[in-house]
Design a protein around this motif. Structure first.
Motif, PDB file in Angstrom:
ATOM      1  N   MET A  62       6.575  48.318  49.394  1.00 40.72           N
ATOM      2  CA  MET A  62       5.806  47.861  48.505  1.00 40.72           C
ATOM      3  C   MET A  62       6.928  47.083  47.633  1.00 40.72           C
ATOM      4  N   ALA A  63       6.164  46.116  46.751  1.00 37.16           N
ATOM      5  CA  ALA A  63       7.054  45.352  45.754  1.00 37.16           C
ATOM      6  C   ALA A  63       7.155  46.358  44.256  1.00 37.16           C
ATOM      7  N   HIS A  64       8.201  46.299  43.911  1.00 43.48           N
ATOM      8  CA  HIS A  64       8.477  47.044  42.847  1.00 43.48           C
ATOM      9  C   HIS A  64       8.370  46.307  41.347  1.00 43.48           C
ATOM     10  N   TRP A  65       8.345  47.070  40.470  1.00 43.89           N
ATOM     11  CA  TRP A  65       8.432  46.451  38.869  1.00 43.89           C
ATOM     12  C   TRP A  65       9.395  47.032  37.984  1.00 43.89           C
ATOM     13  N   PHE A  66      10.200  46.385  37.530  1.00 45.62           N
ATOM     14  CA  PHE A  66      11.523  47.178  36.565  1.00 45.62           C
ATOM     15  C   PHE A  66      11.512  46.449  35.406  1.00 45.62           C
ATOM     16  N   HIS A  67      11.508  47.153  34.234  1.00 43.55           N
ATOM     17  CA  HIS A  67      11.581  46.592  32.898  1.00 43.55           C
ATOM     18  C   HIS A  67      12.902  46.115  32.727  1.00 43.55           C
ATOM     19  N   ARG A  68      13.279  44.915  32.191  1.00 48.43           N
ATOM     20  CA  ARG A  68      14.719  44.330  32.125  1.00 48.43           C
ATOM     21  C   ARG A  68      14.962  44.004  30.539  1.00 48.43           C
ATOM     22  N   ASN A  69      16.067  44.316  29.967  1.00 51.45           N
ATOM     23  CA  ASN A  69      16.484  43.801  28.427  1.00 51.45           C
ATOM     24  C   ASN A  69      16.967  42.554  28.901  1.00 51.45           C
ATOM     25  N   PRO A  70      17.298  41.835  27.748  1.00 56.82           N
ATOM     26  CA  PRO A  70      17.762  40.584  27.805  1.00 56.82           C
ATOM     27  C   PRO A  70      19.266  40.628  27.799  1.00 56.82           C
ATOM     28  N   LEU A  71      20.016  39.440  28.659  1.00 54.80           N
ATOM     29  CA  LEU A  71      21.410  39.378  28.741  1.00 54.80           C
ATOM     30  C   LEU A  71      21.897  39.264  27.276  1.00 54.80           C
ATOM     31  N   LYS A  72      23.500  39.860  27.320  1.00 57.45           N
ATOM     32  CA  LYS A  72      24.185  39.648  26.137  1.00 57.45           C
ATOM     33  C   LYS A  72      24.515  38.122  25.945  1.00 57.45           C
ATOM     34  N   ALA A  73      24.511  37.554  24.838  1.00 59.94           N
ATOM     35  CA  ALA A  73      25.000  36.390  24.655  1.00 59.94           C
ATOM     36  C   ALA A  73      26.450  36.187  23.960  1.00 59.94           C
ATOM     37  N   THR A  74      27.082  35.326  24.120  1.00 62.35           N
ATOM     38  CA  THR A  74      28.233  35.073  23.395  1.00 62.35           C
ATOM     39  C   THR A  74      28.832  33.758  22.748  1.00 62.35           C
ATOM     40  N   ALA A  75      29.773  33.811  21.742  1.00 60.53           N
ATOM     41  CA  ALA A  75      30.258  32.304  21.335  1.00 60.53           C
ATOM     42  C   ALA A  75      31.223  31.742  22.339  1.00 60.53           C
ATOM     43  N   PRO A  76      31.467  30.452  22.215  1.00 57.56           N
ATOM     44  CA  PRO A  76      32.406  29.968  23.189  1.00 57.56           C
ATOM     45  C   PRO A  76      33.819  30.412  22.888  1.00 57.56           C
ATOM     46  N   VAL A  77      34.663  30.354  23.659  1.00 56.21           N
ATOM     47  CA  VAL A  77      35.978  30.696  23.612  1.00 56.21           C
ATOM     48  C   VAL A  77      37.137  29.465  24.251  1.00 56.21           C
ATOM     49  N   SER A  78      37.872  29.040  23.423  1.00 53.56           N
ATOM     50  CA  SER A  78      38.495  27.790  23.932  1.00 53.56           C
ATOM     51  C   SER A  78      39.775  28.172  24.726  1.00 53.56           C
ATOM     52  N   PHE A  79      40.620  29.393  24.149  1.00 60.04           N
ATOM     53  CA  PHE A  79      41.843  29.902  24.613  1.00 60.04           C
ATOM     54  C   PHE A  79      42.954  28.770  24.345  1.00 60.04           C
ATOM     55  N   ASN A  80      42.529  27.995  23.071  1.00 59.16           N
ATOM     56  CA  ASN A  80      43.636  27.041  22.881  1.00 59.16           C
ATOM     57  C   ASN A  80      44.811  27.558  21.925  1.00 59.16           C
ATOM     58  N   PHE A  81      45.938  28.181  22.606  1.00 60.03           N
ATOM     59  CA  PHE A  81      46.969  28.766  21.918  1.00 60.03           C
ATOM     60  C   PHE A  81      47.955  27.831  21.214  1.00 60.03           C
ATOM     61  N   TYR A  82      47.727  26.830  20.881  1.00 56.30           N
ATOM     62  CA  TYR A  82      48.611  25.598  20.479  1.00 56.30           C
ATOM     63  C   TYR A  82      49.981  26.123  20.014  1.00 56.30           C
ATOM     64  N   GLY A  83      51.134  25.774  20.340  1.00 55.98           N
ATOM     65  CA  GLY A  83      52.510  26.246  20.021  1.00 55.98           C
ATOM     66  C   GLY A  83      52.715  27.725  20.377  1.00 55.98           C
ATOM     67  N   VAL A  84      51.859  28.761  20.748  1.00 55.66           N
ATOM     68  CA  VAL A  84      51.951  29.926  21.171  1.00 55.66           C
ATOM     69  C   VAL A  84      52.305  29.911  22.922  1.00 55.66           C
ATOM     70  N   ALA A  85      51.555  29.243  23.543  1.00 62.13           N
ATOM     71  CA  ALA A  85      51.939  28.949  24.909  1.00 62.13           C
ATOM     72  C   ALA A  85      53.007  28.057  25.047  1.00 62.13           C
ATOM     73  N   GLY A  86      53.955  28.450  25.535  1.00 64.90           N
ATOM     74  CA  GLY A  86      55.292  27.706  25.383  1.00 64.90           C
ATOM     75  C   GLY A  86      55.834  27.302  26.648  1.00 64.90           C
ATOM     76  N   SER A  87      55.143  27.201  27.771  1.00 70.66           N
ATOM     77  CA  SER A  87      55.245  26.490  28.961  1.00 70.66           C
ATOM     78  C   SER A  87      54.126  26.173  29.829  1.00 70.66           C
ATOM     79  N   PRO A  88      54.440  25.148  30.721  1.00 66.35           N
ATOM     80  CA  PRO A  88      53.195  24.835  31.439  1.00 66.35           C
ATOM     81  C   PRO A  88      52.522  25.932  32.106  1.00 66.35           C
ATOM     82  N   ALA A  89      53.370  27.040  32.620  1.00 66.63           N
ATOM     83  CA  ALA A  89      52.590  28.027  33.268  1.00 66.63           C
ATOM     84  C   ALA A  89      51.810  28.831  32.325  1.00 66.63           C
ATOM     85  N   ALA A  90      52.219  29.000  31.050  1.00 65.32           N
ATOM     86  CA  ALA A  90      51.406  29.565  30.074  1.00 65.32           C
ATOM     87  C   ALA A  90      50.152  28.887  29.694  1.00 65.32           C
TER      88      ALA A  90
END
Length: 410
Positions: free
Chosen positions: A1-29
């Motif tokens: 038989m088909a089921h029915w489940f209650h669901r709460n909304p997904l969490k939302a998040t602010a964008p993250v750039s990870f732009n660590f200018y100067g801190v990342a000191g190599s191409p690999a970083a």
């Protein structure tokens, strides 16, 4: 038989750039920072992609978490915290608290928040699949497994990662024990619903079905009690769902227990058990109406109009009438005043969380690359105390419950 489940909304998040200018000191970083940005964006996209499968979700999760761990685990051989752990501020909303986010400058907070959303996705995937018409045996297994994967994820976060946070979760937020415990128990209870449907379809022993239903009802009651000290405005709707499911499965338990009693020639006790099933079903019906009328986070549906709900009502009525006929012709047993005490233990079919483990650290996160991140260079990133600005809610697919044809899992 088909089921029915209650669901709460997904969490939302602010964008993250990870732009660590100067801190990342190599191409690999810099490549690590780029990979963090792209794998995070990819994972967030998957949460609302209706074509996403558990395999795709697992791959997207592993791709992000394998790199993110490079900012959490110690890479220099010392016992000190990873120097990159507190470089970035992260903002996440909660499933019960609207659009005002919590914020922490801690990569562990990002890990647990994102993993929490992955677990929520698994529950939503299961719900979407379980609501299909003509659900197949393979799909039923996918529903069952997805709910156990979600339970394992929530459990791992609670036991392993959330205790590592420097700032404890605020009351009523997703990462506090009451909320996360309720999610764990709900996932287990819903997985057992699939087991019960399968047991009924295969005409398993009524004693086993009654015991599974009783255990499932107890799970729902435990989840409800876990939330009873939360603020009503954020938990009432969720609690109505847990309560109606508790009474629904108690009705199942008394109904199948009545069948067991009848098979043992205890017709009077069987009638009393079926009467109690009717009482529990009636209470579940009332709670369905209360659920629809209660405002709060989560999905809105009319569970009492779903065929899975209506079928149980008819089944209880027919079984009770059969017992009363048998008693009038054969047994002439007195019907007890007190309902039978259900002391049922299921030996099989109980759903256990599937253990969750983080993926291995990405091969690009080496001590040599780690050494090229220099926190003395460049501005400290987002050190200001975060404001309580709103984060845009996730636009989730508008998936209405499909019509339940009453088709069984086969």
């Amino acid at each position: 038989m088909a089921h029915w489940f209650h669901r709460n909304p997904l969490k939302a998040t602010a964008p993250v750039s990870f732009n660590f200018y100067g801190v990342a000191g190599s191409p690999a970083a810099n490549k690590i920072c780029n990979d963090l940005r792209t794998t995070r964006a990819r994972l967030l996209e998957m949460f609302t992609d209706v074509t996403c499968t558990p395999e795709i979700m697992k791959n997207a999760t592993n791709a992000y978490f394998s790199v993110l761990q490079g900012f959490i685990v110690s890479l220099d051989g010392s016992t000190q915290e990873n120097k990159m752990r507190f470089i970035q501020n992260f903002k996440w909303t909660d499933t019960l608290q609207g659009n005002t986010p919590s914020a922490q400058q801690d990569v562990v907070f990002e890990l647990v928040s994102m993993a929490f959303n992955v677990a929520i996705w698994y529950t939503k995937f299961a719900s979407r699949l379980a609501g299909k018409e003509n659900i197949t045996e393979t799909e039923a297994k996918d529903v069952h497994r997805s709910l156990k994967v979600a339970a394992g994820l929530f459990k791992n976060l609670k036991e392993v990662h959330i205790p590592r946070l420097i700032t404890p979760a605020e009351k009523g937020r997703d990462l506090e024990p009451r909320v996360i415990d309720a999610y764990i128990i709900q996932c287990q209870a819903e997985a057992q619903e699939v087991t019960i449907a399968r047991a009924i379809e295969l005409k398993h022993n009524a004693t086993l079905i009654a015991a599974l239903a009783f255990e499932t009802a107890n799970f729902y009651q435990k989840a409800d009690h876990t939330l009873n000290t939360l603020e009503p405005e954020c938990s009432s709707k969720w609690r109505k769902y847990l309560q109606l499911k508790q009474h629904f499965y108690m009705a199942y338990a008394y109904c199948y227990h009545g069948q067991t009693l009848l098979a043992s020639d205890k017709c009077g006790e069987a009638i009393r058990s079926l009467q109690e099933a009717e009482k529990c079903y009636s209470r579940a019906e009332s709670l369905c109406k209360e659920y629809r009328q209660t405002k709060g986070p989560g999905t809105t549906a009319k569970p009492s109009e779903q065929l899975f709900f209506l079928k149980l009502g008819g089944f209880i009525k027919n079984t009770l009438e059969k017992c009363q006929r048998e008693n009038g012709f054969i047994y002439f047993h007195k019907v007890p005043d007190e309902a039978p005490q259900l002391e049922l233990k299921a030996s099989y079919g109980l759903a256990e969380p599937i253990p969750f483990e983080l993926p291995l650290l990405s091969e690009q996160c080496t001590p040599e690359v780690y050494a090229t991140f220099d926190l003395t260079k460049g501005a400290k990133h987002d050190k200001a105390k975060p404001k309580d600005e709103e984060v845009k809610p996730v636009k989730e697919p508008d998936l209405k419950p499909q019509k339940d044809t009453g088709c069984s899992i086969s």
